[in-house]
Design a protein around this motif. Structure first.
Motif, PDB file in Angstrom:
ATOM      1  N   GLY A   1       0.785  -1.223   0.000  1.00 32.27           N
ATOM      2  CA  GLY A   1       0.000   0.000   0.000  1.00 32.27           C
ATOM      3  C   GLY A   1       0.816   1.272   0.000  1.00 32.27           C
ATOM      4  N   SER A   2       2.143   1.149  -0.046  1.00 31.58           N
ATOM      5  CA  SER A   2       3.002   2.317   0.151  1.00 31.58           C
ATOM      6  C   SER A   2       3.759   2.734  -1.102  1.00 31.58           C
ATOM      7  CB  SER A   2       4.028   2.014   1.250  1.00 31.58           C
ATOM      8  OG  SER A   2       4.822   0.882   0.895  1.00 31.58           O
ATOM      9  N   ALA A   3       3.315   2.274  -2.276  1.00 33.50           N
ATOM     10  CA  ALA A   3       4.085   2.543  -3.496  1.00 33.50           C
ATOM     11  C   ALA A   3       3.417   3.533  -4.433  1.00 33.50           C
ATOM     12  CB  ALA A   3       4.357   1.228  -4.239  1.00 33.50           C
ATOM     13  N   ALA A   4       2.175   3.918  -4.179  1.00 26.86           N
ATOM     14  CA  ALA A   4       1.453   4.822  -5.079  1.00 26.86           C
ATOM     15  C   ALA A   4       0.250   5.385  -4.341  1.00 26.86           C
ATOM     16  CB  ALA A   4       1.018   4.096  -6.349  1.00 26.86           C
ATOM     17  N   GLY A   5      -0.583   6.135  -5.081  1.00 27.70           N
ATOM     18  CA  GLY A   5      -1.807   6.664  -4.507  1.00 27.70           C
ATOM     19  C   GLY A   5      -2.912   5.622  -4.469  1.00 27.70           C
ATOM     20  N   ALA A   6      -4.080   6.041  -4.000  1.00 26.93           N
ATOM     21  CA  ALA A   6      -5.187   5.108  -3.773  1.00 26.93           C
ATOM     22  C   ALA A   6      -5.703   4.490  -5.071  1.00 26.93           C
ATOM     23  CB  ALA A   6      -6.325   5.828  -3.054  1.00 26.93           C
ATOM     24  N   ALA A   7      -5.874   5.300  -6.113  1.00 26.04           N
ATOM     25  CA  ALA A   7      -6.455   4.786  -7.358  1.00 26.04           C
ATOM     26  C   ALA A   7      -5.516   3.797  -8.042  1.00 26.04           C
ATOM     27  CB  ALA A   7      -6.787   5.945  -8.295  1.00 26.04           C
ATOM     28  N   TYR A   8      -4.257   4.170  -8.155  1.00 23.58           N
ATOM     29  CA  TYR A   8      -3.285   3.291  -8.800  1.00 23.58           C
ATOM     30  C   TYR A   8      -3.121   1.999  -8.002  1.00 23.58           C
ATOM     31  CZ  TYR A   8       1.001   1.955 -11.291  1.00 23.58           C
ATOM     32  OH  TYR A   8       1.947   1.288 -12.052  1.00 23.58           O
ATOM     33  N   THR A   9      -3.017   2.116  -6.697  1.00 24.13           N
ATOM     34  CA  THR A   9      -2.860   0.944  -5.840  1.00 24.13           C
ATOM     35  C   THR A   9      -4.057   0.000  -5.985  1.00 24.13           C
ATOM     36  OG1 THR A   9      -1.521   2.178  -4.264  1.00 24.13           O
ATOM     37  CG2 THR A   9      -2.586   0.177  -3.448  1.00 24.13           C
TER      38      THR A   9
ATOM     39  N   GLU B   1       4.185  12.252 -10.589  1.00 27.62           N
ATOM     40  CA  GLU B   1       4.456  13.427  -9.778  1.00 27.62           C
ATOM     41  C   GLU B   1       3.579  13.443  -8.527  1.00 27.62           C
ATOM     42  OE1 GLU B   1       3.835  16.784 -12.238  1.00 27.62           O
ATOM     43  OE2 GLU B   1       5.436  16.276 -13.663  1.00 27.62           O
ATOM     44  N   PHE B   2       4.164  13.872  -7.408  1.00 29.18           N
ATOM     45  CA  PHE B   2       3.396  14.011  -6.172  1.00 29.18           C
ATOM     46  C   PHE B   2       2.548  15.284  -6.253  1.00 29.18           C
ATOM     47  CE2 PHE B   2       6.389  10.952  -4.553  1.00 29.18           C
ATOM     48  CZ  PHE B   2       5.701  10.285  -3.563  1.00 29.18           C
ATOM     49  N   ARG B   3       1.241  15.134  -6.110  1.00 24.41           N
ATOM     50  CA  ARG B   3       0.338  16.282  -6.084  1.00 24.41           C
ATOM     51  C   ARG B   3      -0.263  16.465  -4.691  1.00 24.41           C
ATOM     52  NH1 ARG B   3      -4.912  17.203  -8.163  1.00 24.41           N
ATOM     53  NH2 ARG B   3      -5.055  15.146  -9.135  1.00 24.41           N
ATOM     54  N   SER B   4       0.196  15.680  -3.753  1.00 27.13           N
ATOM     55  CA  SER B   4      -0.306  15.750  -2.378  1.00 27.13           C
ATOM     56  C   SER B   4       0.868  15.909  -1.427  1.00 27.13           C
ATOM     57  CB  SER B   4      -1.084  14.474  -2.026  1.00 27.13           C
ATOM     58  OG  SER B   4      -1.273  14.359  -0.635  1.00 27.13           O
ATOM     59  N   ALA B   5       0.878  16.990  -0.684  1.00 31.35           N
ATOM     60  CA  ALA B   5       1.940  17.205   0.298  1.00 31.35           C
ATOM     61  C   ALA B   5       1.905  16.123   1.373  1.00 31.35           C
ATOM     62  CB  ALA B   5       1.788  18.583   0.925  1.00 31.35           C
ATOM     63  N   PHE B   6       0.695  15.739   1.775  1.00 29.27           N
ATOM     64  CA  PHE B   6       0.562  14.696   2.795  1.00 29.27           C
ATOM     65  C   PHE B   6       1.141  13.377   2.306  1.00 29.27           C
ATOM     66  CE2 PHE B   6      -2.131  11.159   4.420  1.00 29.27           C
ATOM     67  CZ  PHE B   6      -1.645  11.142   5.725  1.00 29.27           C
ATOM     68  N   ALA B   7       0.848  13.020   1.052  1.00 23.65           N
ATOM     69  CA  ALA B   7       1.391  11.778   0.501  1.00 23.65           C
ATOM     70  C   ALA B   7       2.911  11.812   0.480  1.00 23.65           C
ATOM     71  CB  ALA B   7       0.845  11.539  -0.903  1.00 23.65           C
ATOM     72  N   GLY B   8       3.468  12.953   0.098  1.00 28.14           N
ATOM     73  CA  GLY B   8       4.917  13.066   0.083  1.00 28.14           C
ATOM     74  C   GLY B   8       5.529  12.876   1.459  1.00 28.14           C
ATOM     75  N   GLU B   9       4.907  13.475   2.450  1.00 25.79           N
ATOM     76  CA  GLU B   9       5.408  13.341   3.814  1.00 25.79           C
ATOM     77  C   GLU B   9       5.290  11.906   4.319  1.00 25.79           C
ATOM     78  OE1 GLU B   9       3.040  16.052   5.992  1.00 25.79           O
ATOM     79  OE2 GLU B   9       3.845  17.854   5.006  1.00 25.79           O
ATOM     80  N   ARG B  10       4.181  11.282   3.987  1.00 24.40           N
ATOM     81  CA  ARG B  10       3.926   9.922   4.490  1.00 24.40           C
ATOM     82  C   ARG B  10       4.798   8.879   3.786  1.00 24.40           C
ATOM     83  NH1 ARG B  10       3.340   6.262   7.829  1.00 24.40           N
ATOM     84  NH2 ARG B  10       1.657   4.745   7.671  1.00 24.40           N
ATOM     85  N   MET B  11       5.006   9.062   2.481  1.00 22.38           N
ATOM     86  CA  MET B  11       5.691   8.034   1.694  1.00 22.38           C
ATOM     87  C   MET B  11       7.192   8.236   1.615  1.00 22.38           C
ATOM     88  SD  MET B  11       2.915   7.681  -1.407  1.00 22.38           S
ATOM     89  CE  MET B  11       3.734   6.283  -2.167  1.00 22.38           C
TER      90      MET B  11
ATOM     91  N   PRO C   1       9.746   8.575   3.717  1.00 22.04           N
ATOM     92  CA  PRO C   1      10.666   7.722   4.472  1.00 22.04           C
ATOM     93  C   PRO C   1      10.809   6.324   3.871  1.00 22.04           C
ATOM     94  CG  PRO C   1       9.202   8.902   5.958  1.00 22.04           C
ATOM     95  CD  PRO C   1       8.672   9.117   4.575  1.00 22.04           C
ATOM     96  N   TYR C   2       9.731   5.800   3.294  1.00 21.35           N
ATOM     97  CA  TYR C   2       9.772   4.475   2.684  1.00 21.35           C
ATOM     98  C   TYR C   2      10.455   4.520   1.323  1.00 21.35           C
ATOM     99  CZ  TYR C   2       6.362   3.516   6.336  1.00 21.35           C
ATOM    100  OH  TYR C   2       5.743   3.388   7.556  1.00 21.35           O
ATOM    101  N   MET C   3      10.126   5.518   0.515  1.00 27.05           N
ATOM    102  CA  MET C   3      10.704   5.641  -0.814  1.00 27.05           C
ATOM    103  C   MET C   3      12.218   5.868  -0.738  1.00 27.05           C
ATOM    104  SD  MET C   3       8.415   5.296  -3.196  1.00 27.05           S
ATOM    105  CE  MET C   3       6.668   5.449  -3.597  1.00 27.05           C
ATOM    106  N   GLN C   4      12.646   6.634   0.239  1.00 28.03           N
ATOM    107  CA  GLN C   4      14.065   6.982   0.334  1.00 28.03           C
ATOM    108  C   GLN C   4      14.927   5.832   0.835  1.00 28.03           C
ATOM    109  OE1 GLN C   4      13.943  10.441   2.843  1.00 28.03           O
ATOM    110  NE2 GLN C   4      13.122  11.774   1.239  1.00 28.03           N
TER     111      GLN C   4
ATOM    112  N   GLY D   1      14.138  -6.971  -5.906  1.00 30.33           N
ATOM    113  CA  GLY D   1      14.013  -7.392  -4.507  1.00 30.33           C
ATOM    114  C   GLY D   1      13.181  -6.502  -3.607  1.00 30.33           C
ATOM    115  N   TRP D   2      12.546  -5.480  -4.176  1.00 33.60           N
ATOM    116  CA  TRP D   2      11.749  -4.564  -3.353  1.00 33.60           C
ATOM    117  C   TRP D   2      10.660  -5.303  -2.589  1.00 33.60           C
ATOM    118  CZ3 TRP D   2       8.777   0.200  -5.822  1.00 33.60           C
ATOM    119  CH2 TRP D   2       8.301   1.030  -4.789  1.00 33.60           C
ATOM    120  N   SER D   3      10.031  -6.263  -3.240  1.00 30.96           N
ATOM    121  CA  SER D   3       8.876  -6.937  -2.621  1.00 30.96           C
ATOM    122  C   SER D   3       9.248  -7.798  -1.423  1.00 30.96           C
ATOM    123  CB  SER D   3       8.157  -7.803  -3.663  1.00 30.96           C
ATOM    124  OG  SER D   3       9.034  -8.761  -4.222  1.00 30.96           O
TER     125      SER D   3
END
Length: 251
Positions: free
Chosen positions: A148-156, A195-205, A207-210, A247-249
């Motif tokens: 659940g941490s790799a994209a937004g709600a619709a794509y996921t 592209e990130f269009r949500s500041a909240f999504a950027g903040e939440r994701m 740490p995991y993406m990096q 190996g991400w999964s």
């Protein structure tokens, strides 16, 4: 990447999203291995560039939005009813919008392209495959179909659903000679808009993406996995979801 000369001699394969990225790499690989490719893309100019590079009459280009059922009809008609394989690759992102922020327009568009188009093309080619007693289908899901941490709600949601559709198709038609599998790419070098269009999504994701996302794959690496699943080399594989994510999964 090693090319298996003649592996797809006589095959007629529909490839969606053939104008760029993974779809383009898959179309070129299948052509190099002997297939006739019915390539479709929303961009006529990208298809023209593909045709120029491929330089073969075994590429049949059909421009149009594959989420439009009339385009699905044109693609199948261009294949002249003799489709041996289908690679559902076309897809779009969702600006990483979380559930509280996703607009109806984004939700509807992403689900239409990423899921409904896959269903419609699968539905369109299955009768002839079943009648012939042979056929292979490969759907492109995503790392976002596994977590659940790799994209937004619709794509996921769309990519999780692609896995469900893959498994359902594999179950129903296993006894009819038709195999259906999915590839789940991780980070891949393509021109897809992400592209990130949500500041909240950027903040939440962030740490995991990096910390968790491995080195991105090339489109050719994904094309190799897709071609293998389409081919007889994977004859005993049905209903599988193959992560191609460095190996991400497993993190």
């Amino acid at each position: 990447m090693r090319i298996d000369d003649g592996r797809f001699d006589g095959a007629r394969v529909i490839v969606t999203g053939a104008g760029s990225g993974i779809g383009r790499a898959t179309a070129l690989r299948l052509l190099a291995e002997g297939a006739t490719v019915i390539g479709t893309d929303i961009s006529e100019s990208r298809l023209s560039a593909l045709a120029e590079e491929a330089a073969t009459e075994r590429l049949i280009a059909v421009a149009g939005d594959v989420s439009d059922e009339s385009v699905v009809g044109r693609v199948v008609q261009a294949a002249d009813g003799a489709v041996t394989s289908l690679a559902n690759i076309a897809g779009i992102m969702d600006d990483f919008l979380p559930p509280a922020e996703v607009e109806d327009e984004v939700w509807d568009r992403v689900l239409r392209v990423n899921l409904t188009a896959v269903m419609r093309l699968t539905r369109a080619v299955l009768p002839a495959m079943v009648e012939r007693g042979a056929g292979t289908i490969v759907n492109v899901s995503s790392e976002a179909g596994l977590r659940g941490s790799a994209a937004g709600a619709a794509y996921t949601a769309s990519k999780h659903a692609v896995i469900g559709l893959t498994r359902s198709t594999a179950f129903f038609y296993a006894g009819k000679g038709v195999r259906c599998n999915a590839v789940a790419p991780g980070a891949t070098i393509t021109n897809i808009q992400a592209e990130f269009r949500s500041a909240f999504a950027g903040e939440r994701m962030a740490p995991y993406m990096q910390t968790n996302v491995p080195q991105p794959a090339t489109a050719d690496e994904l094309a190799a996995a897709i071609a293998w699943l389409l081919s007889d080399d994977s004859a005993n594989v049905n209903g599988a979801v193959l992560p191609s994510d460095n190996g991400w999964s497993v993190i």
